[in-house]
Enzyme design. Structure first.
Site, PDB file in Angstrom:
ATOM      1  CB  ALA A  16     -19.105   2.545  29.836  1.00 47.64           C
ATOM      2  CB  THR A  17     -21.514   1.791  24.901  1.00 46.13           C
ATOM      3  OG1 THR A  17     -20.649   0.760  24.430  1.00 46.13           O
ATOM      4  CG2 THR A  17     -22.323   2.347  23.751  1.00 46.13           C
ATOM      5  N   GLY A  18     -22.147   3.838  27.258  1.00 43.34           N
ATOM      6  CA  GLY A  18     -23.006   4.882  27.826  1.00 43.34           C
ATOM      7  C   GLY A  18     -22.267   6.196  28.024  1.00 43.34           C
ATOM      8  CG  HIS A  43     -18.306   1.496  21.719  1.00 51.24           C
ATOM      9  ND1 HIS A  43     -18.590   1.626  23.047  1.00 51.24           N
ATOM     10  CD2 HIS A  43     -16.973   1.747  21.601  1.00 51.24           C
ATOM     11  CE1 HIS A  43     -17.491   1.942  23.716  1.00 51.24           C
ATOM     12  NE2 HIS A  43     -16.489   2.007  22.855  1.00 51.24           N
ATOM     13  NE  ARG A  57     -27.571  18.290  21.969  1.00 56.76           N
ATOM     14  CZ  ARG A  57     -27.684  17.512  23.053  1.00 56.76           C
ATOM     15  NH1 ARG A  57     -27.455  16.217  22.984  1.00 56.76           N
ATOM     16  NH2 ARG A  57     -28.030  18.026  24.209  1.00 56.76           N
ATOM     17  CB  VAL A 103     -23.996   7.802  24.350  1.00 57.83           C
ATOM     18  CG1 VAL A 103     -25.211   8.684  24.074  1.00 57.83           C
ATOM     19  CG2 VAL A 103     -24.066   6.526  23.517  1.00 57.83           C
ATOM     20  N   GLY A 104     -22.443  10.015  26.007  1.00 56.56           N
ATOM     21  CA  GLY A 104     -22.410  11.305  26.688  1.00 56.56           C
ATOM     22  C   GLY A 104     -21.330  12.227  26.147  1.00 56.56           C
ATOM     23  CD  GLU A 139     -26.730  13.054  24.634  1.00 51.54           C
ATOM     24  OE1 GLU A 139     -27.611  13.942  24.527  1.00 51.54           O
ATOM     25  OE2 GLU A 139     -26.783  12.114  25.451  1.00 51.54           O
ATOM     26  N   GLY A 196     -30.758  15.714  23.615  1.00 49.70           N
ATOM     27  CA  GLY A 196     -30.592  14.599  22.696  1.00 49.70           C
ATOM     28  C   GLY A 196     -31.923  13.916  22.454  1.00 49.70           C
TER      29      GLY A 196
END
Length: 143
Positions: free
Chosen positions: A41-43, A76, A120, A46-47, A50, A69
């Site tokens: 998943a894109t979410g 993606h 960040r 992202v994590g 980070e 962040g």
């Protein structure tokens, strides 16, 4: 921030994608997500980006400092199935006061998965928590 925190700092992370980091698991309460393909998943991507940046910075922060962040600009470009490994690379391109800007790229065995930038901000954790308490109190008062 320590004097060692400078442009050019690099971090890398290899992350094997488990089934629970695929799109159907992103927001289990959403029927829309549950019906999507089982790919990273894109979410979560992202994590992972980070996390790579946080790890790159860890040795360069003073006691009581962390980073949060503040901006994400990522493509993606390709799906990554469970079991595949994503290799993330992050390079600190410049600092603007307490704001840190990274160029990032992620690849799996088939090629580029994502690329872009991630910013960040260096925070003092105690000061941040005081501000958060104030926001929580204000939200409580409104409800």
């Amino acid at each position: 921030m320590r004097a060692t925190l400078r442009a050019g700092l690099h971090g890398a992370l290899a992350y094997r994608v488990p089934p629970e980091r695929t799109v159907p698991h992103l927001l289990p309460e959403s029927d829309d997500f549950r019906e999507m393909p089982e790919v990273l998943a894109t979410g979560y991507l992202v994590g992972i980006v980070e996390w790579t940046c946080m790890r790159a910075l860890a040795e360069h922060l003073d006691a009581g400092e962390q980073t949060v962040g503040v901006h994400v600009d990522l493509s993606h470009e390709a799906p990554t199935p469970p079991g595949a490994t994503v290799h993330v690379s992050a390079t600190l391109t410049h600092l603007d006061g307490r704001r840190l800007c990274f160029a990032v790229e992620a690849r799996d065995d088939a090629g580029v998965v994502c690329r872009g930038t991630h910013d960040r901000a260096v925070i003092d954790r105690k000061r941040f928590d005081r501000g958060l308490t104030g926001r929580a109190s204000a939200a409580e008062a409104r409800s």
